[in-house]
Design an enzyme around this catalytic site. Structure first.
Site, PDB file in Angstrom:
ATOM      1  N   ASN A  34       0.691  -1.330  -0.208  1.00  0.00           N
ATOM      2  CA  ASN A  34       0.159   0.017   0.105  1.00  0.00           C
ATOM      3  C   ASN A  34       0.784   1.251   0.199  1.00  0.00           C
ATOM      4  OD1 ASN A  34       0.853   0.671   2.888  1.00  0.00           O
ATOM      5  ND2 ASN A  34      -0.266  -1.098   3.093  1.00  0.00           N
ATOM      6  N   ASP A  35       0.299   2.348   0.087  1.00  0.00           N
ATOM      7  CA  ASP A  35       0.865   3.698  -0.217  1.00  0.00           C
ATOM      8  C   ASP A  35       1.609   4.162   1.127  1.00  0.00           C
ATOM      9  OD1 ASP A  35       0.755   4.069  -2.946  1.00  0.00           O
ATOM     10  OD2 ASP A  35      -1.443   5.158  -2.457  1.00  0.00           O
TER      11      ASP A  35
END
Ligand code: CTP
Ligand code: CA
Length: 225
Positions: A34-35
């Protein structure tokens, strides 16, 4: 970071911070992540150290440099992170769960590279362990700080996470807001406990968010059963 009020407030305390985004393997060359940059976790680790705590940073897929003078345990998956946290759990006074833990992982990581074949490919995903929820169940003396990244209904989601995960504080942010959340150097949060909103912090440096959260934790953790 201001020296005055915050300095050495956490001396003698052991703290574990999880940071970054976990990596869940699909095959030897591919993964799901994820980011999360790890910046919020690093801000907590540095700030807690400046406040006198002994900090261990459990770090997954960090996009930023490890902070100097802090013990770092690099991990990949949610499972790895859970094991690393458990190793430090008994000795910890505060646990800060800033990591973005994958909610699902591939049922099995393929041993060999998955070859391209059909027009579609379906991956079967299974839930990962909820680390914070497990810690909440195992909690004895530890002060547990969780996070909540939300796009909507912030209060309700934060309250339900606080309850479900038996955390002492939830630091919630609205990731749709400018200057908030993944990858930025700033954040804006609302801090909740069982009674509701404890403090709202408008957009400011992540270190400052960490300092204010840790001051609340420090003032509460010793008088607590
Ligand atoms: N968390 C965790 N283990 C997981 C998922 C989340 O320890 N498998 C922790 C995060 O580190 C964070 C808190 O739980 O401190 C909330 O994470 P968040 O993703 O906002 O909540 P979830 O419970 O995963 O719910 P959802 O993603 O559906 O909002
Ligand atoms: Ca989640």
């Amino acid at each position: 970071f201001k020296e005055d009020e915050a300095s050495k407030t956490l001396s003698g305390k052991k703290m574990v911070v999880t940071a970054g985004g976990t990596i869940e393997r699909i095959d030897p060359v591919r993964y799901i992540t994820n980011d999360s940059s790890g910046k919020m976790g690093v801000a907590f680790a540095k700030t807690a150290k400046a406040m006198g705590a002994e900090v261990t940073l459990i770090a997954a897929n960090m996009q930023v440099k490890y902070p100097e003078g802090i013990t770092v345990v690099p991990v990949q998956s949610a499972d790895d992170m859970y094991r690393a946290v458990l190793e430090h759990w008994d000795q910890s006074d505060i646990v800060v769960k800033a990591a973005a833990v994958a909610d699902y992982r591939p049922l099995e990581a393929a041993k060999q590279k998955i070859k391209k074949s059909g027009k579609t490919l379906t991956l079967e995903l299974v839930k990962t362990v909820d680390i914070l929820e497990s810690l909440g169940k195992a909690k004895t003396h530890q002060y547990l700080i969780g996070f909540a990244a939300e796009t909507n209904d912030l209060e309700q989601h934060a309250a339900s996470k606080l309850e479900r995960k038996n955390a002492d504080l939830i630091v919630a942010n609205d990731v749709t807001q400018e200057g908030v959340g993944f990858g930025t150097d700033t954040n804006a949060v609302k801090i909740f406990d069982r009674q509701g909103l404890v403090k709202e912090i408008p957009v400011t440096a992540k270190e400052e968010v960490a300092r204010q959260v840790l001051l609340i934790a420090a003032s509460r953790m010793d008088g607590r059963k």
